[in-house]
Design an enzyme around this catalytic site. Structure first.
Site, PDB file in Angstrom:
ATOM      1  CE  LYS A 267      -3.844  -1.943   2.700  1.00  0.00           C
ATOM      2  NZ  LYS A 267      -4.947  -1.658   1.755  1.00  0.00           N
ATOM      3  NE  ARG A 341     -11.012  -9.839  -2.128  1.00  0.00           N
ATOM      4  CZ  ARG A 341     -11.278  -8.887  -3.012  1.00  0.00           C
ATOM      5  NH1 ARG A 341     -11.546  -9.199  -4.276  1.00  0.00           N
ATOM      6  NH2 ARG A 341     -11.292  -7.619  -2.649  1.00  0.00           N
TER       7      ARG A 341
END
Length: 483
Positions: A267, A341
């Site tokens: 990130k 996920r």
């Protein structure tokens, strides 16, 4: 916090013994009478321009002659709803919470259970105080007791609402505290310890599985996220058994990424500190289990928390790697920052063993949901209309708004992979939907819903911190399933 009901004196509220008195009045229509002295003070404040009958307006009146409470706050509610009442109480509390008042009495609203619950949650939001890693923090608010002054005929309903609100506040406080702790404190091991503590305090059954146990179960997707971190992963199983043995449980699954760097798909640096909040789904499951246990609901509830860090290292999973989930389905990991996920899918497969009545997963899953819905509504996804309706009703009852999003089959095509059964991302378009479609592939054996709380679980800026959402929504949902 001590929440109590108080009989509303027929002669008016001026004789209520409290350190501060909050009087909530409507923005429109006839003004109710609060008794001669308070009515006169209200009329004077309106006439002098110190108070306008507009939603959110309030005025602080110290030492009103003839009023037993040392401080009076007049606050205006937009309408008669519990939501508006909560906002008015919050506005009034801002004027007194930093002062010496230990006991606040509140008058106004319709004295229903919903208004009483809203009052309790407004108080909980106002007095929550984080100081664990900040010794220089200002002292916690002195407020320790809140009384809701209601007519005798409404006392039972108000007492019930305060009880529900107090339990929800307790759960929200746990969720906020876990999420606000920095990641070097709130590790996967720490979350496991918080769950285990509730064995003694709340009568839960808890098991914390380590890496070896997860390997034995075949949780290849979950463990692929944990590969890059020195912190050992944990898989937390919590059970509250308040229903009959034959009753199928509700299962809540919370994303517990205690820090998310993005892994190899790193990130950007700015605001990366807020990635400690990537375990707010897990925190909300811990909080909801606490709330449900304190309410002693007649329901069976399971909480599942896969928790780990997502870090870059020489051992970390790489873009293009293919892993095998607990279900046997293979996943091509195109972006290691789409890791939530990957840990949730194995937890959803694990949930099958409980033969659940319903499964709801909660996760700070996508930035895309923030773009779609902002910071007011959580995103709700479910192919089951009845389950979605129950969750939306719970969001309304808990004043914890959610908005249903689409799950059309056409979105599923975006997850195709040349090298595995599926890819873990589907591109920028509809990112929150394709994330939910990924999870849906693991839910064929039970009714399922997914709540994306990336925009609602925490705030940024000057008010940076966890909100405790969606504990109210989840608690009301479980309440609706209780007998």
């Amino acid at each position: 916090m001590d929440f109590q009901t108080l009989a509303l004196p027929e002669s008016g509220v001026s004789g209520i013994a409290a350190d501060a008195l909050i009087v909530v009045l409507p923005a429109t229509g006839d003004l109710p009478s609060f008794g001669g002295v308070v009515d006169a003070a209200l009329a004077d404040a309106l006439k002098g321009g110190d108070l306008e009958r507009k939603a959110g307006k309030s005025v602080y009146l110290p030492r009103v002659a003839g009023v037993k409470a040392g401080r009076v706050v007049l606050a205006v509610s937009r309408d008669a709803s519990a939501k508006a009442f909560k906002s008015a109480v919050a506005s009034a509390l801002a004027a007194v919470k930093s002062g010496p008042a230990k006991h606040v009495a509140v008058v106004g609203g319709d004295a229903s259970a919903a208004h009483a619950e809203a009052l309790a949650i407004a108080v909980g939001d106002a007095v929550y105080h984080y100081s664990k890693t900040k010794p220089s923090a200002a002292p916690a608010p002195a407020l320790a007791k809140v009384s809701y002054a209601v007519p005798k005929s409404a006392a039972a309903a108000a007492k019930t609402g305060l009880g529900v609100g107090a339990a929800i506040v307790s759960g929200m406080d746990l969720a906020r505290e876990c999420a606000n702790l920095p990641a070097n404190y709130a590790t996967p091991t720490y979350l496991g310890e918080q769950a285990l503590a509730m064995v003694k305090t709340h009568g839960l059954e808890v098991e914390v599985l380590d890496r070896k146990a997860c390997e034995k179960l075949g949780m290849g997707s979950f463990l692929s996220v944990a590969r890059g971190s020195e912190e050992p992963p944990k898989f937390i199983v919590m059970q509250y058994k308040g229903g009959a043995k034959k009753d199928a449980p509700v299962v809540l699954v919370g994303k517990g990424i205690t820090f998310d760097t993005g892994g190899i798909s790193l990130k950007p640096g700015p605001e990366m500190d807020e990635m400690k909040f990537d375990m707010c789904g897990a925190a909300s499951v811990l909080g909801t289990l606490r709330s449900v246990a304190e309410l002693k609901l007649k329901v069976n509830l399971v909480g599942l928390i896969p928790t780990c860090d997502n870090m870059p290292s020489g051992k970390a999973t790489k873009p293009g790697d293919v892993v095998t989930s607990m279900s046997g389905q293979t996943i091509e990991i195109l972006n290691t920052d789409a890791e939530g996920r990957l840990i949730l899918c194995d937890a959803l497969t694990y949930a099958e063993r409980f033969k659940p009545a319903a499964v709801v997963d909660i996760a700070t899953l996508t930035g895309a949901i923030v773009i779609a819905l902002g910071h007011h509504n959580s995103g709700l996804f479910s192919p089951d209309d009845a389950l979605a309706a129950d969750l939306l009703a719970a969001s309304a009852a808990g004043l914890d708004p959610a908005w249903r999003m689409p799950l059309d089959d056409e979105y599923d095509d975006l997850l195709k992979s040349n090298f595995a059964d599926m890819a873990n991302i589907g591109g920028r378009a509809g990112g929150s939907i394709t994330a939910a479609k990924f999870l849906q592939r693991y839910t064929s054996k039970f009714p399922w819903a997914h709540i994306d709380i990336a925009g609602t679980a925490h705030r940024s800026g000057a008010a940076k911190g966890a909100t405790g959402r969606p504990v109210p929504l989840l608690t009301h949902f479980v309440m609706s399933r209780a007998k």
